[in-house]
Design a protein around this motif. Structure first.
Motif, short mmCIF file in Angstrom:
data_model
loop_
_atom_site.label_atom_id
_atom_site.label_comp_id
_atom_site.label_asym_id
_atom_site.label_seq_id
_atom_site.Cartn_x
_atom_site.Cartn_y
_atom_site.Cartn_z
N SER A 72 0.83 -1.21 0.00
CA SER A 72 0.00 0.00 0.00
C SER A 72 0.86 1.26 0.00
CB SER A 72 -0.92 0.01 1.22
OG SER A 72 -1.79 -1.10 1.21
N GLY A 73 1.96 1.19 0.72
CA GLY A 73 2.90 2.30 0.70
C GLY A 73 2.67 3.33 1.79
N ALA A 74 3.33 4.46 1.62
CA ALA A 74 3.31 5.55 2.60
C ALA A 74 3.15 6.88 1.89
CB ALA A 74 4.60 5.53 3.41
N VAL A 75 2.88 7.91 2.66
CA VAL A 75 2.81 9.27 2.14
C VAL A 75 3.63 10.18 3.04
CG1 VAL A 75 0.55 8.98 1.06
CG2 VAL A 75 0.69 9.78 3.44
N LEU A 76 3.97 11.35 2.51
CA LEU A 76 4.78 12.31 3.24
C LEU A 76 4.10 13.67 3.23
CD1 LEU A 76 7.68 12.64 4.59
CD2 LEU A 76 8.38 13.60 2.39
N ALA A 77 4.04 14.32 4.39
CA ALA A 77 3.51 15.68 4.50
C ALA A 77 4.63 16.59 4.99
CB ALA A 77 2.34 15.72 5.48
N VAL A 78 4.76 17.75 4.35
CA VAL A 78 5.83 18.70 4.68
C VAL A 78 5.20 20.07 4.92
CG1 VAL A 78 8.00 19.77 3.96
CG2 VAL A 78 7.42 17.44 3.19
N ASP A 79 5.46 20.66 6.07
CA ASP A 79 5.03 22.02 6.39
C ASP A 79 6.24 22.93 6.28
OD1 ASP A 79 4.11 24.43 7.41
OD2 ASP A 79 4.00 23.70 9.50
N LEU A 80 6.32 23.69 5.18
CA LEU A 80 7.41 24.66 5.01
C LEU A 80 7.00 25.97 5.68
CD1 LEU A 80 8.62 24.17 1.31
CD2 LEU A 80 9.74 23.41 3.42
N GLY A 81 7.10 26.00 7.00
CA GLY A 81 6.68 27.17 7.76
C GLY A 81 7.64 28.33 7.61
N ALA A 120 12.59 0.15 3.45
CA ALA A 120 13.05 0.22 2.06
C ALA A 120 12.04 -0.33 1.08
CB ALA A 120 14.38 -0.51 1.93
N ASP A 121 11.21 -1.28 1.53
CA ASP A 121 10.27 -1.92 0.61
C ASP A 121 8.90 -1.25 0.59
OD1 ASP A 121 9.66 -2.63 3.19
OD2 ASP A 121 9.13 -4.71 2.72
N VAL A 122 8.77 -0.11 1.24
CA VAL A 122 7.49 0.61 1.28
C VAL A 122 7.51 1.72 0.24
CG1 VAL A 122 5.98 2.08 2.65
CG2 VAL A 122 7.03 0.08 3.70
N PRO A 123 6.67 1.65 -0.79
CA PRO A 123 6.68 2.70 -1.83
C PRO A 123 6.07 3.99 -1.32
CG PRO A 123 4.93 1.11 -2.25
CD PRO A 123 5.72 0.57 -1.09
N LEU A 124 6.65 5.12 -1.74
CA LEU A 124 6.08 6.42 -1.40
C LEU A 124 5.04 6.77 -2.45
CD1 LEU A 124 6.37 8.75 0.67
CD2 LEU A 124 7.96 9.84 -0.93
N ARG A 125 3.80 6.95 -2.02
CA ARG A 125 2.69 7.13 -2.95
C ARG A 125 2.39 8.59 -3.28
NH1 ARG A 125 2.01 2.46 -5.61
NH2 ARG A 125 1.67 0.68 -4.21
#
Length: 373
Positions: A72-81, A120-125
């Protein structure tokens, strides 16, 4: 990934639930039990769903429980404050996987550190980046980008840390914070409100009918562009209101009001509010004046939107000591509108960005290839 329509529907329900039995998936997706069984088998075959044990029902019969699979993978959230960068990574069911923070200049390194924590085996979605700017579609087809030079350079510096080929989506940071307050903060249970951020700059997140309003140019809520000053003999300047209400001007007015007998002049808004809390007369007067200014801005918001609720956020706006003055000025100038402080504080933007990232990640998985009917 070539998925049937029923598998896509079941995957979306499973991601939202975290864990579920086949009857629960059938109810959530609106599909028959045999169709759900086939969809679950399809998802298991490609690693998008996995068996997670059993659960006993009311009749005493056991039912298999499913969760998202490793593919299923993972996601990334970035707050450029404006001062800090906050990063969160999570699975598509919201399970936290990594978190980090650093200065604005350390944005790329903070992102890399969070990505290094992912298996390493988790895709970034998907990646969602919250920026203090209007976002717009790039003219060269490159996708969303900051619309002005405000956030552009720091975004470009951070973007080099992102893996190639992963969909990146930008959203205004105040819109992200408003979304977080809607689902997890001070506006839970309210589908219409305004999130008014007062900090280094100012901004407004507008939520109507449970949806964040973006506007024709993606600039709904850009209250920094309200004409200011509006007075004969004084020419309004672009973003002059933000300059007047931002933390730098607040500290400048503090220095102008400070007396020799007042002790050391506060160098930060936090110190100013701490002194006001302690009953320091000059600090309390400066805070009261600022609260009145925020109240006038809130009255302008109420006059246009009549939101019923205004949530105050940001490094300055979230301080509860502003509330009495803001409420009084708003009541003097406009009709009844509830005003509360943010329930999420500094984390609101990354919380909202994470929620958006999960939605985008699910969309990426379920729409990654032509659908099989």
């Amino acid at each position: 990934m070539d998925l049937s329509e029923s598998a896509r529907a079941v995957f979306a329900v499973l991601a939202g639930a975290g864990t579920a039995t086949r009857p629960q998936l059938a109810a959530g997706a609106g599909l028959s039990k045999p169709t759900v069984s086939a969809a679950v088998a399809e998802l298991e075959a490609v690693g998008l769903a996995a068996h997670s044990g059993t659960a006993s029902g009311a009749t005493g019969r056991s039912a298999a429980v499913y969760r998202l699979g490793p593919a299923s993978g993972a996601v990334l959230a970035v707050d450029l404050g404006p001062d800090r960068t906050r990063v969160r990574a999570c699975a598509l069911d919201g399970t936290p996987l990594a978190e980090g923070a650093g200065t604005r200049a350390q944005a790329a390194g903070t992102v890399r550190a969070a990505l290094d924590e992912l298996p390493a085996d988790v895709p970034l979605r998907a990646v969602v980046v919250a920026v203090g700017d209007v976002t717009t579609e790039g003219h060269d087809g490159s996708g969303m980008r900051p619309a002005t030079a405000k956030a552009g350079p720091v975004y470009d510096a951070m973007a080099v840390a992102l893996p190639p080929g992963v969909p990146v989506h930008l959203e205004n940071n105040v819109n992200c914070a408003a979304l977080a307050e809607l689902h997890q903060g001070a506006a839970c249970g309210r589908d219409t409100f305004g999130y008014l951020r007062i900090g280094v700059g100012i901004g407004l997140g507008v939520v109507i009918g449970g949806q964040v309003l973006r506007g024709a140019n993606g600039a709904a809520g850009e209250v920094a562009r309200l004409p200011y000053p509006w007075d004969e003999g004084r020419e309004a300047r672009r973003e002059a209101l933000e300059e007047h209400m931002g933390v730098r001007s607040l500290l400048r007015r503090t220095a102008e009001a400070w007396q020799d007998t007042d002790g050391r002049c506060p160098a930060s808004a936090g110190r100013l509010f701490a002194l006001a809390d302690q009953g320091h007369a000059t600090a309390a007067a400066v805070v009261a004046r600022h609260a009145a200014d925020v109240g006038r801005l809130a009255a302008a918001v109420a006059a246009v939107l009549d939101p019923g609720l205004i949530v105050l956020g940001g490094a300055v706006g979230a301080h509860p000591q502003l509330l009495p003055g803001v409420r009084a000025e708003l009541a003097r100038l406009s009709w009844p509108t509830e005003v509360v402080s943010s329930a999420l504080g500094d984390s609101g933007t990354v919380v909202g960005a994470t929620r958006l990232a999960v939605a985008r990640g699910i969309q990426t998985v379920t729409a990654a290839a032509p659908v099989k009917h």
